[in-house]
Design an enzyme around this catalytic site. Structure first.
Site, mmCIF file in Angstrom:
data_model
loop_
_atom_site.group_PDB
_atom_site.id
_atom_site.type_symbol
_atom_site.label_atom_id
_atom_site.label_comp_id
_atom_site.label_asym_id
_atom_site.label_seq_id
_atom_site.Cartn_x
_atom_site.Cartn_y
_atom_site.Cartn_z
ATOM 1 N N TYR A 60 -3.633 -7.090 5.592
ATOM 2 C CA TYR A 60 -3.613 -6.157 4.466
ATOM 3 C C TYR A 60 -2.241 -6.211 3.774
ATOM 4 O O TYR A 60 -1.233 -5.780 4.334
ATOM 5 C CB TYR A 60 -3.879 -4.724 4.929
ATOM 6 N N PRO A 210 -17.046 3.572 5.761
ATOM 7 C CA PRO A 210 -18.159 4.517 5.934
ATOM 8 C C PRO A 210 -18.601 5.148 4.617
ATOM 9 O O PRO A 210 -19.660 5.790 4.570
ATOM 10 C CB PRO A 210 -17.574 5.568 6.885
ATOM 11 N N LEU A 211 -17.810 4.952 3.565
ATOM 12 C CA LEU A 211 -18.167 5.449 2.232
ATOM 13 C C LEU A 211 -18.600 4.322 1.304
ATOM 14 O O LEU A 211 -18.614 4.474 0.084
ATOM 15 C CB LEU A 211 -16.992 6.218 1.618
ATOM 16 N N GLY A 212 -18.982 3.192 1.911
ATOM 17 C CA GLY A 212 -19.501 2.091 1.117
ATOM 18 C C GLY A 212 -18.527 1.554 0.095
ATOM 19 O O GLY A 212 -18.928 1.141 -0.988
#
Length: 337
Positions: A60, A210-212
């Site tokens: 990252y 988890p929030l796409g």
């Protein structure tokens, strides 16, 4: 925030973690890229709310994200934070922006030393194999990770996007505390194998995205909402007709959000917890946040309860999602057998 133990004998953490990736790279976000001061404020507020698992990787920002987390740890937070980072994605020579996967023992040791320096710690709490290098026996990669545990360089092992067979093979070499894979209302392919293996082996699940990647927050409307250079512009789910289909799928999520005086993002996070409970799994999702308001909203979702009828209304969504989660799915557990 309620606390859980990762794996059979892993670290104790808050039931929700913090994904740090978007603070440096990949997601320009609809509101613009976070500043360093904003990112440190998010980390501080997350810790105040009981969020203790902070997730990063050497890939990252080519190490910048680890350095950012390291600067937060230096403010006196080292003993409060469970640091999780990853190795295995390295820049592809001659192809800017592309990465290749590497898992040989020499590289595992080299990558760990570099991450320790950037984080400014003597020991990494949770060290993940970011992706499986199919050209290297998994026993070699995990064996090298196990040697780092014995040397006191890392405490617990994790795998990211591993298949059920890979998870079992890794566990035969050394206990694995955590499996990290994408898991959300819109992405449920890991339920076909990796989830069962994790439950069987006593491995905790740490869902990323988890929030796409923002689809499930309700903010995204079309690709035009994304800044130039945002990685999601290359993801099939955010393109053209697929994007329009997927945005329309949020209708039941929005309806439940109104009923609970909540946000679509909170409904999506609550679903992850309820789904994990139905599988008998320990789960700690790591939603990303770029501003304090987001981390407060996400943390509040840990207490949101959905009933059986509400969960049933959300059940069909994943099967109707248009487009793969990556343009190239070959490096995911969904396409690797």
């Amino acid at each position: 925030m309620r606390r859980v133990t990762l794996g059979t004998n892993g670290p104790e953490v808050g039931v929700q973690g913090l994904g740090c990736m978007g603070m440096n790279e990949f997601y320009g976000e609809i509101r613009g890229t976070a500043t360093r001061a904003e990112s440190l404020a998010v980390m501080s507020r997350a810790l105040e709310l009981g969020v203790t698992l902070f997730d990063t990787a050497d890939a990252y920002g080519l190490g910048a994200n680890e350095e950012l987390l390291g600067s937060f740890l230096k403010l006196g937070h080292r003993d409060q934070v469970v640091t999780a980072t990853k190795f295995g994605l390295v820049p592809a020579v001659g192809t800017p922006g592309r990465r290749r996967i590497r898992g040989d023992a020499a590289y595992v040791r080299q990558a760990c030393e570099a991450s320790l320096r950037r984080l400014g710690v003597e020991t990494i709490d949770l060290y993940y194999m970011h992706r499986r290098d199919i050209h290297i026996p998994i026993e070699e990669t995990v064996g090298a990770m196990a040697e780092l545990v014995a040397a006191g360089k890392i405490r617990y092992l994790g795998m990211s996007e591993a298949t059920a067979a890979e998870l079992r093979a890794a566990t035969a070499v050394h206990p694995i505390a955590v499996l990290q894979s994408e898991w959300s209302l819109f992405s449920r392919d890991i339920e076909d194998g990796p989830v069962q293996a994790a439950r069987e082996l006593g491995v905790a699940l740490v869902p990323y995205s988890p929030l796409g990647r923002g689809l499930l927050t309700g903010f995204f409307r079309s690709t035009d909402d994304l800044p130039a250079g945002d990685l999601r512009r290359s993801h099939p789910r955010f393109m053209g007709r697929n994007a329009r289909i997927n945005v329309a799928l949020l209708a039941p999520v929005r309806s439940l959000a109104r009923a609970h005086a909540a946000t679509p993002a909170q409904i999506a996070l609550a679903w992850v917890q309820h789904r994990a409970d139905s599988w008998g799994l320990t789960v700690v999702p790591v939603p990303g946040s770029q501003v304090v308001r987001e981390v407060e909203e996400n943390a509040a979702a840990a207490d949101l309860k959905l009933n059986a009828e509400e969960l049933a209304a959300l059940e069909p969504l994943a099967a109707r999602v248009a487009g793969d989660r990556y343009a190239d799915m070959s490096h995911t557990s969904a396409r690797r057998t």
